[in-house]
Structures are given as C-alpha cells and as structure tokens.
Design a protein around this motif. Structure first.
Motif, PDB file in Angstrom:
ATOM      1  N   SER A   3     -34.813  49.806  18.252  1.00 41.68           N
ATOM      2  CA  SER A   3     -34.539  49.276  19.773  1.00 41.68           C
ATOM      3  C   SER A   3     -33.787  47.860  19.573  1.00 41.68           C
ATOM      4  O   SER A   3     -33.987  47.321  18.270  1.00 41.68           O
ATOM      5  CB  SER A   3     -35.961  49.153  20.314  1.00 41.68           C
ATOM      6  N   LYS A   4     -32.802  47.750  20.391  1.00 45.97           N
ATOM      7  CA  LYS A   4     -32.047  46.298  20.428  1.00 45.97           C
ATOM      8  C   LYS A   4     -33.336  45.079  20.257  1.00 45.97           C
ATOM      9  O   LYS A   4     -33.111  44.180  19.852  1.00 45.97           O
ATOM     10  CB  LYS A   4     -31.234  46.402  21.354  1.00 45.97           C
ATOM     11  N   ILE A   5     -34.191  45.376  21.155  1.00 42.66           N
ATOM     12  CA  ILE A   5     -35.133  44.194  21.317  1.00 42.66           C
ATOM     13  C   ILE A   5     -36.036  44.007  19.951  1.00 42.66           C
ATOM     14  O   ILE A   5     -36.748  42.844  19.785  1.00 42.66           O
ATOM     15  CB  ILE A   5     -35.991  44.397  22.642  1.00 42.66           C
ATOM     16  N   ALA A   6     -35.824  44.888  19.019  1.00 41.85           N
ATOM     17  CA  ALA A   6     -36.906  44.873  17.695  1.00 41.85           C
ATOM     18  C   ALA A   6     -35.856  44.081  16.707  1.00 41.85           C
ATOM     19  O   ALA A   6     -36.629  43.940  15.577  1.00 41.85           O
ATOM     20  CB  ALA A   6     -37.490  46.086  17.468  1.00 41.85           C
ATOM     21  N   ILE A  49     -41.076  47.062  25.821  1.00 43.78           N
ATOM     22  CA  ILE A  49     -42.307  46.781  24.842  1.00 43.78           C
ATOM     23  C   ILE A  49     -42.808  47.923  24.236  1.00 43.78           C
ATOM     24  O   ILE A  49     -43.002  48.018  23.269  1.00 43.78           O
ATOM     25  CB  ILE A  49     -43.066  45.722  25.714  1.00 43.78           C
ATOM     26  N   ALA A  50     -43.350  48.942  25.250  1.00 37.71           N
ATOM     27  CA  ALA A  50     -43.864  49.927  24.602  1.00 37.71           C
ATOM     28  C   ALA A  50     -43.037  50.638  23.592  1.00 37.71           C
ATOM     29  O   ALA A  50     -43.687  51.456  22.604  1.00 37.71           O
ATOM     30  CB  ALA A  50     -44.422  51.005  25.760  1.00 37.71           C
ATOM     31  N   GLU A  51     -41.880  50.713  23.767  1.00 37.89           N
ATOM     32  CA  GLU A  51     -40.940  51.401  22.664  1.00 37.89           C
ATOM     33  C   GLU A  51     -41.224  50.946  21.365  1.00 37.89           C
ATOM     34  O   GLU A  51     -41.102  51.873  20.274  1.00 37.89           O
ATOM     35  CB  GLU A  51     -39.677  51.198  23.104  1.00 37.89           C
ATOM     36  N   VAL A  52     -41.250  49.705  21.198  1.00 33.76           N
ATOM     37  CA  VAL A  52     -41.507  49.035  19.666  1.00 33.76           C
ATOM     38  C   VAL A  52     -42.844  48.571  19.657  1.00 33.76           C
ATOM     39  O   VAL A  52     -43.222  47.805  18.638  1.00 33.76           O
ATOM     40  CB  VAL A  52     -40.308  48.006  19.763  1.00 33.76           C
ATOM     41  N   ALA A  53     -43.821  49.034  20.241  1.00 33.80           N
ATOM     42  CA  ALA A  53     -45.095  48.152  20.274  1.00 33.80           C
ATOM     43  C   ALA A  53     -45.746  48.600  19.057  1.00 33.80           C
ATOM     44  O   ALA A  53     -46.559  47.402  18.531  1.00 33.80           O
ATOM     45  CB  ALA A  53     -46.051  48.692  21.394  1.00 33.80           C
ATOM     46  N   ALA A 610     -48.647  54.655  27.873  1.00 29.10           N
ATOM     47  CA  ALA A 610     -47.257  54.206  27.772  1.00 29.10           C
ATOM     48  C   ALA A 610     -46.935  54.325  26.450  1.00 29.10           C
ATOM     49  O   ALA A 610     -45.834  54.369  26.105  1.00 29.10           O
ATOM     50  CB  ALA A 610     -47.727  52.987  28.403  1.00 29.10           C
ATOM     51  N   LEU A 611     -47.983  54.382  25.360  1.00 31.54           N
ATOM     52  CA  LEU A 611     -47.507  54.653  24.073  1.00 31.54           C
ATOM     53  C   LEU A 611     -47.195  55.897  23.583  1.00 31.54           C
ATOM     54  O   LEU A 611     -46.946  56.010  22.276  1.00 31.54           O
ATOM     55  CB  LEU A 611     -48.635  53.624  23.113  1.00 31.54           C
ATOM     56  N   GLY A 612     -47.280  56.828  24.212  1.00 31.06           N
ATOM     57  CA  GLY A 612     -47.037  58.129  24.027  1.00 31.06           C
ATOM     58  C   GLY A 612     -48.007  59.050  23.693  1.00 31.06           C
ATOM     59  O   GLY A 612     -47.833  60.150  22.954  1.00 31.06           O
ATOM     60  N   THR A 613     -49.318  58.496  23.299  1.00 27.12           N
ATOM     61  CA  THR A 613     -50.361  58.905  22.733  1.00 27.12           C
ATOM     62  C   THR A 613     -51.098  60.108  23.606  1.00 27.12           C
ATOM     63  O   THR A 613     -50.885  59.607  25.214  1.00 27.12           O
ATOM     64  CB  THR A 613     -51.457  57.818  22.413  1.00 27.12           C
TER      65      THR A 613
END
Length: 729
Positions: A3-6, A49-53, A610-613
C-alpha cells in the motif's frame, strides 16, 4: 507492504486522495485504534488503514454505527493510546451525543474525529458544515483544503489533542476526500505505549457535580487552544503588500489561488479554524484595504469577522450561495463580478443525455420491489399501443363464457378520441366504491389481492355498483342481468395473453400501500419505474415513521424498507419499539450481506470484519425474534411468485411483522447465464416499463437484452407475461 500509505520513505511523494492522506497522517502519528461506519465520502479512510493495520499493529473495525465507533475510539484514548474515528457529516449527528460529552471528559491519548462534509449532496440527504459543530461542541477543528493538508493536519491533530487533552476534528469535503494530489510523506512514529486506564471516576463519570467542574476545565483548555490557533502553521499570511486581501479556507482557497494572479493580492489561509484566530485575522486586516472571504457552505469566517466589526466582501457581494459546492468556474464568475479577474470564456454546453442513478442489473432489491408492487394487480392498457381491435373482449368472453361475444366480456375496448383507444378492466381500487355502493352486499373485495367478486344469488342487477365505478369497469351480463367484473383469471388474464399489440399488461399498484424508506441502495426504489419508496429521512427512521403513521390512524398497510447494514446501524431500536407498542407495521429487511452503496464493506451478518478475519454471523431472523417479533418470514426475492405470496399473507396479518429478503448483492457473486429474448416478444414493455431492468431496452418490434449488462438473475423470465425470455445457459 504494497500500500502507498505504508511506504516508509519520509520526504518522498505519493499520489493520494484526501481520505488516504488522512489514513497516512494517522499512521504517521502512531495510532493504535481506528473505527468507523461506512459513509461516502469518508469510507476510504478506514479502508486504507485496515489494509495495512496488521503491519503496524493497528486494530481497525467497522462499528455498527458512528456513535459506537466514536465510543470505541474514546475508550482506546482513555487508556493513553492514539485513536481515530472517521465518518461523514450526517454520521457526526449520530455520534454527537458522545462527542459533546467527550469535550467535558477530555482524552488521554490523542483522538482525532475525521469528518467528511458533502457539499452538493453527491451521496447524502442534506448539507452540513462541520465547522459549526465544532463551535457547538467546543472541539477544536482543522479544515483541510487539499490531500497534503489532510495528511499534515491529521498527523499534527494528535499532538494538539494530547496537548489540550481534547478530541480534535479534522474536516474534509467531498472534493478533498476524493480528489488526488501529490502528498509528501513524513516519518512514521512508533509509539511504545501500553494501554493503562486511570480509574479516577471524577474525570470520566459525567454526573452533574463532575460535569460542572469539567465544563470549567474545558474553558481553560479552549483558552490554551486559542493560543495554538494564533500561531498554527495551518494559518498562514502571505503579505504581498497589496490593497486587496483574500481570506479563505478549504478547497475554495485553492480555487481562488488558481484563478487569480497571486502576486496581485495578499492572502490569509485559515486551516485551524476553531477556536477562531481572532488576532491573526486582525493583523491581516491591518495590512489591506479590502478583504474578500471565500468559504464553502455556511459563512463561518464571515460571522466571526462580523463579531470583530470588520468590513469585508462575502457571499452576498460575490453572488455565492450557502448551498452546493464551489467550482473554479463559480469562483471565477464571483471574482469577475468584483472586477478582480476577467470573465470566463463562454464554454460550449454539451447536450449530454442524463444519467440518473439506478438499481444495478440483477439487483435483488428491484425484484423485491416488483413483488411488493404486484401484491395488488390490475390489467393495464397502454393507449399508445391499443388499436381498438377488441380481441381482448373475445378472449375474455371465451375464457369466461365459452362464446365469442364481446358483450359478455369483463374488459371493454373504448375509443378515447379519433386517434387513440383503450381497454378498461377493474382497477382493483382500495376500499372499492362499488362494494360500498351495493345495497344487497352482493359484491365483496378480497383482502389479499383486492379482486372484486360477485355473489350472483344476492345480485339483483340494480346497477348501483356500475354508477359507483368511475372507470366504467363494471357491466351487466346481457342475459343473466347480474353484474360482471374482471377477476384477473387467477393471475393470468387471457386478454393480456392474446393482445396482438402488447398493449395490455398485468401491472402492480404503487399507491395502495405506504412504503417508508431508509438510506442505502434501496432508496433508489423511489425512482421510476419502480416508484415504491415514499420516505427517506435518516438512518433507521423508516421503521419509526411507519409506526407513527399507523398510530396516527392511516388506513393503508404500512411497510418499512431497510437494508441489513442500516438495520444493524439504527433499525433495531425502531423494531423493538413497534414490538413494544404493537404497531401493525411490516418491516422489510433487504439483506444483501454487505454495505453495498459505499463499496461492499462487511456487516455483522457477513461473517467478516474490517481486517478480513472471520466473525460470528449475526442472524437477522434471530435478532428480529429476540426483539419481540413473532411473525418473521424469509424470502428469496428472485422467486417473485413466492415473495408475492408472502407479501399477500402479511397484508392480512395484524401486528408487527418482519420479512427478510435475502439475496447477495450481484456485484459480490459470479454472473449467471445471460438471458435472451425470443421471437414471441411483442414489445409489451413490462420488463422495461414495469420491472425496469437496465439491461433490457425496447425497440419497435421487441425487447432486447444487452449480454454485457445482464447479470443472469432470471427475474425477467418470471416477469414476462408471454414467456418470451429464456436462459442461454
């Protein structure tokens, strides 16, 4: 981490929209907790945020609504860690109860409330200006006008929050939230904080004695915030020694700079806007002769300057409204009226076809609305197609009397004028006047489908019912001298089948019931040809509005339509209320297993977080039963016949009831076999003009299905009265 934001490259640039920039700013600040409820234009903040949480040890969740999300973030902040909660402007209304008191309790770890306003209501039911909420709540507010500011303000807002021990609002608007720009990255902080809660109840428990003291403490915090505002790097004077000064905030400020020759004006950019930077504005005013104020929506800056007894040119002088969003063209036109820039060149207006929003091909909501509309049906005639051939009369008389004799027909062909004809059959009126007019009680109306039946033993041929029918749909049998009226042939009228021009159709009624609505994809059911939803106020309101209508004494059956996510968000209290107060309301929960309108986020009924769990699936039937509803039915909206049957049963049911229309959003599943139109099609138009599938269009000869749009749901096969649609699979 892709991710770009990470990206951990301080001082490098990446292309981000405003929502992603907020997420990046929060990550740079070292947040521990992120919570939200989906709502355009703020949804992408938590998604990013969730994508890189997991990579940063962040817990992120889709809460069931905005106040819960705010409380989750507040609880985390009370333990000393940093948290962010994000929402759209109307979501802030839901969170207001918590936000208002959070100003009294304060916070321990930094807490940011990211709010995205939606000028012009691109995806909202009203326009609001969150700057005024900050005044109302006494929470400091930073107003971002670009993705770069969104990132920088979010990061610094955590520092401000901890310095003041107050939550801080970061405001974006739709153009900032969804617009993309280069954003310079800063260093990602790694805060080694352990969650620890101070159990001092006098700070956290807002009973009146504590609240009075905390309110006074809040005033001291605001005084400190006032000092921060006056020296904030987000409030910048650009003194070019010119007579005219431009004061602005948000995206409007940048539009102004893109239009004017910046060196010919002095500038004051306001980013940290509450508390209002009084001294800074006074300083700027002393440097110029004339001030022009540019701000979207409400005149927040103007009103503050009025309190300072300053003269300025604002919305009234610029010809700008307090509604809608700014565009460069609007700003240029406003400046040109003041002679600050040349008028814009007149641009060619493109005559583009309108593209209103609509339910997608294969949407289960459309199928359910069709079934709901078809609870009460009648034979409808399109005068533009009717040629007056009277074949419908022959078909009816043969079906009912086994003779070809038009005078024994329950449908009548008439000439409207020299150029148009129509066929008239029973309109299935609500509380049919013909039934009320009969002195012998020979006529009765089915409570289930509305059909009028005649008891020949009681009918004496007096004709009062004929006089009462404003449509002329009742006649006397020529030999029996008993009245005859259309009974729809058990739902398959012969006249419709034999009409050679496709002028007749079995149509549903949209005005024989009340359907209160809610906010989501299904709100589009208000548009033609569906024409089903009749109200939309706020999240969850449809159920309570329906209850109010029932208790007010309306005679129509009242249905309340709500989506699964909205039901979890705000529908459960309303359902409990109708169970408790015994409202004869049917709540229809359209369950497509996702928050479809904002991008397919998971719901408590989806089994995902949201975290895919994996998560516990919260069953809607169980919730409805647990809230006291005895009558709960589950239907597959693609099965139109069964769904309509259940709807008709509900019409006679007295008391609170729930129908769960369960079918996944088609965008989350694979396409089914594409449908095709056969030669038997006579272009009657039911699939387009009544059902309204956007994958189907009409030509003069027949309907056509676009295989690229068709999702293969197969509902059109059930809708077609001539069996002229079939699967290609």
């Amino acid at each position: 981490m892709t991710s770009k934001i990470a990206l951990n490259k301080p001082r490098s640039f990446v292309l981000l929209n405003g929502d992603e920039a907020v997420a990046r700013g929060a990550i740079e600040a070292g947040i521990k907790i992120a919570s939200s409820y989906p709502g355009t234009p703020s949804t992408e903040i938590l998604e990013a945020i969730a994508e890189v949480a997991k990579d940063f040890g962040i817990y992120a969740e889709w809460s069931v609504n905005e106040i819960v999300a705010t409380e989750v973030a507040a609880g985390a902040s009370m333990t000393g860690v940093r948290s962010i909660v994000s929402m759209k402007h109307v979501g802030l209304n839901v969170a207001a109860d918590a936000a208002m008191t959070l100003a009294y309790t304060g916070v321990e770890g930094g807490m940011v409330i990211a709010v995205c306003d939606d000028p012009a209501m691109h995806s909202s039911q009203n326009e609001q200006d969150t700057r005024f909420f900050s005044v109302h709540s006494n929470l400091p507010l930073l107003d971002a006008g670009s993705p770069q500011e969104a990132s920088d303000m979010t990061r610094d807002a955590f520092e401000i929050s901890e310095k003041l021990q107050l939550p801080v609002i970061v405001r974006l608007t739709t153009r900032v939230a969804h617009g993309k720009a280069r954003v310079r990255l800063s260093e990602i902080q790694k805060l080694a904080r352990k969650a620890k809660f101070d159990k001092a109840g006098s700070r956290w428990v807002m009973v009146p004695s504590n609240a009075i003291r905390q309110h006074r403490t809040l005033q001291h915090k605001l005084a400190e915030a006032k000092k921060l505002v006056e020296n904030s790097k987000f409030n910048v004077i650009e003194d070019n020694g010119k007579k005219v000064g431009i004061v602005g905030s948000g995206v409007g400020y940048y539009y102004a700079r893109s239009i004017l020759d910046t060196k010919k004006f002095s500038w004051l950019k306001l980013g940290f806007v509450y508390p209002f930077p009084t001294d800074l504005v006074k300083t700027f005013a002393s440097k110029v002769k004339k001030i022009v104020v540019i701000e979207e929506l409400r005149p927040y800056i103007e009103e503050n300057m009025q309190r300072l007894h300053m003269e300025f040119l604002g919305k009234d002088q610029l010809g700008l409204e307090e509604l809608g969003e700014f565009t460069p063209d609007k700003i240029r036109a406003a400046f040109s009226r003041l002679g600050l820039c040349p008028e814009a060149e007149e641009q060619e207006v493109l005559d583009l076809p309108p593209r209103p929003p609509g339910l997608c091909p294969g949407c289960p909501h459309r199928a359910f609305y069709y079934a709901l509309n078809m609870v009460n049906q009648f034979v409808n005639c399109d005068p533009e197609k009717c040629v007056g051939c009277v074949i419908c009369e022959y078909a009816c008389s043969w079906e009912k009397e086994k003779v070809f004799n038009p005078v024994k027909s329950r449908i009548r062909a008439i000439r409207l004028d020299p150029l148009s004809n129509a066929a008239i059959a029973c309109k299935i009126c609500k509380d049919a006047p013909c039934v009320a007019a009969c002195p012998e009680k020979a006529l009765a109306q089915s409570t289930e489908i509305g059909v009028v039946t005649v008891d020949e033993d009681k009918c004496n041929g007096c004709g009062w019912c004929i006089e009462a029918c404003e449509y002329g749909a009742i006649t006397l049998h020529p030999t029996k001298q008993k009245v005859i009226v259309c009974d729809l042939c058990n739902g398959e009228p012969e006249c419709v089948q034999f009409c050679p021009e496709g002028a007749l159709s079995l149509s549903g009624k949209t005005t024989d019931k009340i359907v209160t609505g809610d906010i989501g994809c299904y709100t589009l059911g208000v548009l033609p040809p569906v024409n089903t939803v009749q109200t939309c106020l706020c999240m969850g309101a449809g159920i309570s509005q329906a209850a109010g209508m029932f208790h007010a004494g309306v005679k129509d059956k009242v249905f309340a339509v709500i989506g699964d996510s909205t039901f979890f968000h705000a529908g459960m209290p309303g359902l409990l209320n109708i169970a408790y107060n015994k409202a004869n309301v049917c709540v229809i929960i359209l369950d497509n297993h996702v928050v479809a309108m904002t991008g397919h986020q998971p719901t408590p009924g989806s089994g995902k977080t949201a975290l895919g769990t994996n998560a516990k699936i919260i069953g809607l039937r169980d919730v409805a039963k647990g809230l006291g509803i005895d009558k709960v039915e589950v239907v597959d909206p693609y099965d139109v016949k069964e769904t309509t049957k259940v709807m008709r049963e509900i019409l006679d049911y007295q008391g609170p009831s729930v129908i769960i229309s369960e079918r996944p959003c088609p965008l989350k599943i694979e396409k089914g076999p594409v449908r095709e139109v056969l030669e038997e099609c006579n272009s009657c138009g039911v699939c387009v003009k009544v059902f309204g599938c956007p994958a189907i269009s009409l030509t003069a000869a027949r309907a056509e299905i676009d295989p690229n749009l068709c999702w293969g749901c197969g509902v059109c096969e059930q809708v077609c009265p001539f069996d002229a649609i079939r699967s290609t699979g």
